[in-house]
Enzyme design. Structure first.
Site, mmCIF file in Angstrom:
data_model
loop_
_atom_site.group_PDB
_atom_site.id
_atom_site.type_symbol
_atom_site.label_atom_id
_atom_site.label_comp_id
_atom_site.label_asym_id
_atom_site.label_seq_id
_atom_site.Cartn_x
_atom_site.Cartn_y
_atom_site.Cartn_z
ATOM 1 N N CYS A 150 -3.918 5.437 -2.934
ATOM 2 C CA CYS A 150 -4.908 6.361 -2.581
ATOM 3 C C CYS A 150 -4.893 7.631 -3.572
ATOM 4 O O CYS A 150 -5.018 8.611 -3.271
ATOM 5 C CB CYS A 150 -5.330 6.597 -1.287
ATOM 6 S SG CYS A 150 -3.837 7.612 -0.470
ATOM 7 N N ASP A 187 0.847 -1.251 -0.080
ATOM 8 C CA ASP A 187 -0.148 0.008 -0.157
ATOM 9 C C ASP A 187 1.067 1.410 0.006
ATOM 10 O O ASP A 187 1.145 1.779 0.958
ATOM 11 C CB ASP A 187 -0.837 -0.250 1.386
ATOM 12 C CG ASP A 187 -1.835 1.168 1.274
ATOM 13 O OD1 ASP A 187 -2.821 1.113 0.048
ATOM 14 O OD2 ASP A 187 -2.079 1.934 2.208
#
Length: 450
Positions: free
Chosen positions: A392, A339
């Site tokens: 993100c 991530d």
């Protein structure tokens, strides 16, 4: 001698203090605000006002400064920082909060300026704000010409930096950009994830209803809940301390793509503060081993604290730089999650300050770092294992094109189709667009060896 009563700070004064932490000290808006709210004795109405002032002023900073430049003869950087924030908070109320009278916004700003400076400071603030009102009454401020400078016009109207609007106009077009900017300015709902080790989503929804919390199930994640109305998140934590984790809907989808199984060995290379890590642990029934890494020691403590609160014991933490290869981890893990640190351009709705703290030079920093981490991660995956990459952001240089570059360097790897959470169709990568999907922007891709 009579003791003077301790003055209780009002919402506007506190907003100035928090904004100074954000703009001058690099604090995150949500963290600085929540830290104050946890210990404050503000009334419910003042808490709501404070929240709107902090988030609203942070989002509108560039536009507010544009107006202020038309009212102040000297450069804004010559204005003392806290006084500049007093002006921003007052102007935000005047321009964007119809229910607050202009006179009240000006008078409160003058009082705050006097408390922070002297009578001269108070007169300066009063003069600037009265000047704005006179100018507005006389015909207002001319926005940049929409035909000659579309990016400049949209930047002022929608409270985004011009360079970013200009960057997005190419791939998204005028209509798409306007929708994206409007989404970023909307209020972000509180999203929580049911801790399936101790409850179910249905049971948690019932428990929330019993606490008079209005909520509904997420369409994007089978564990997700969107809170529509509540008195206080802290109240829910007190009543249901280990039943949930606060996490964005987009972020919840990552664990489904990783598909962790009981007894497996998982590596989460960039794991803090532990949202996806704890979700993986819940998905595998707390049976197996997850090694959660981060480059910052204090962030590892957040993972440990979150795991403890949720009753998770299979997570171990390690201080580690994801861009540096660890030979002892080679071919060791069933699944590896990257991530990756990113520009965060998909979550500007939630990270209000990010639109002003980053510039186009910063966007060039992330792809090389992300590729370095991904190259290390690929060497940690067992034969037949899975590597999942997520960000993100909506910047394709950090998403689709980054994966394309990785696959050129590692031709023995390939994308693995993943199931779209809403449509059920199999897709090679999942790119969530805020203005299209109506949730925070995110990218997820699963990779396996051929």
């Amino acid at each position: 001698m009579e003791k003077t009563k301790k003055q209780v700070p009002n919402a506007r004064t506190v907003a100035v203090e928090i904004l100074s932490q954000v703009f001058d000290e690099g604090a995150y808006t949500n963290i600085a605000l929540n830290k104050y709210l946890r210990t404050s004795n503000l009334s419910v109405l003042d808490r709501r006002l404070l929240t709107e002032l902090v988030y609203g002023t942070t989002k509108a900073k560039g536009t507010l400064d544009w107006y202020l430049k038309g009212c102040i003869t000297r450069p804004l950087f010559d204005v003392e920082s806290k006084i500049l924030n007093v002006l921003r908070v007052a102007l935000y109320q005047i321009i964007y909060m119809d229910r607050i009278p202009e006179s009240a916004a000006v008078n409160e700003a003058v009082k705050t300026a006097r408390s922070l400076g002297n009578e001269g400071t108070a007169k300066f603030v009063n003069g600037v704000l009265r000047g704005y009102l006179r100018k507005q009454a006389a015909g207002g401020f001319a926005l940049p010409d929409e035909q000659k400078d579309d990016a400049g016009y949209l930047a002022i109207k929608y409270m985004h930096p011009r360079w970013l609007v200009k960057r997005w106009l190419g791939p998204h077009g005028r209509e798409g950009v306007e929708k994206l900017l409007a989404f970023n300015n909307s209020s972000a709902p509180v999203c929580i994830r049911a801790n399936t080790l101790v409850t179910t989503r249905e049971k948690l929804l019932a428990d929330l209803a019993a606490l008079e919390v209005k909520a509904h199930a997420s369409q994007w994640s089978s564990d997700g809940i969107i809170v529509d109305e509540m008195n206080s998140l802290m109240d829910i934590f007190e009543k249901l301390p280990n039943a949930f984790y606060v996490q964005d809907e987009s972020s919840m989808m990552v664990a489904d793509v990783v598909e962790p199984q009981k007894g497996e060995s998982i590596l989460d290379l960039c794991s803090a503060p532990g949202g996806k890590t704890t979700h993986l642990a819940e998905k595998m029934g707390n049976a197996g081993e997850i090694l959660a890494c981060d480059i910052h020691e204090h962030k590892l403590k957040l993972i440990q604290e979150n795991a403890k609160r949720l009753g998770i014991s299979c997570i171990k933490t390690k201080l580690n730089d994801g861009a540096v290869f660890q030979r002892e981890w080679a071919n060791k893990f069933d699944r590896v999650l990257v991530d990756a640190p990113c520009s965060g351009m998909g979550v500007l709705r939630r990270r209000a300050e990010a639109r002003w703290t980053k510039d186009k030079k910063d966007l060039k920093v992330f792809p090389p770092l992300q590729l370095s981490i991904l190259k290390c991660a690929a060497r940690y995956v067992k034969e037949g294992g899975r590597l999942v990459y997520s960000t993100c952001t909506i910047e394709q240089s950090e998403n689709h094109y980054l994966i394309e570059e990785f696959l050129k360097l590692f031709p023995d790897w390939q994308r693995v189709p993943i199931k779209h959470p809403l449509t059920g169709e199999m897709v090679e990568e999942l790119q969530i667009w805020p203005h299209i999907d109506n949730i925070d922007g995110f990218y997820i891709c699963a990779l396996e060896r051929k």
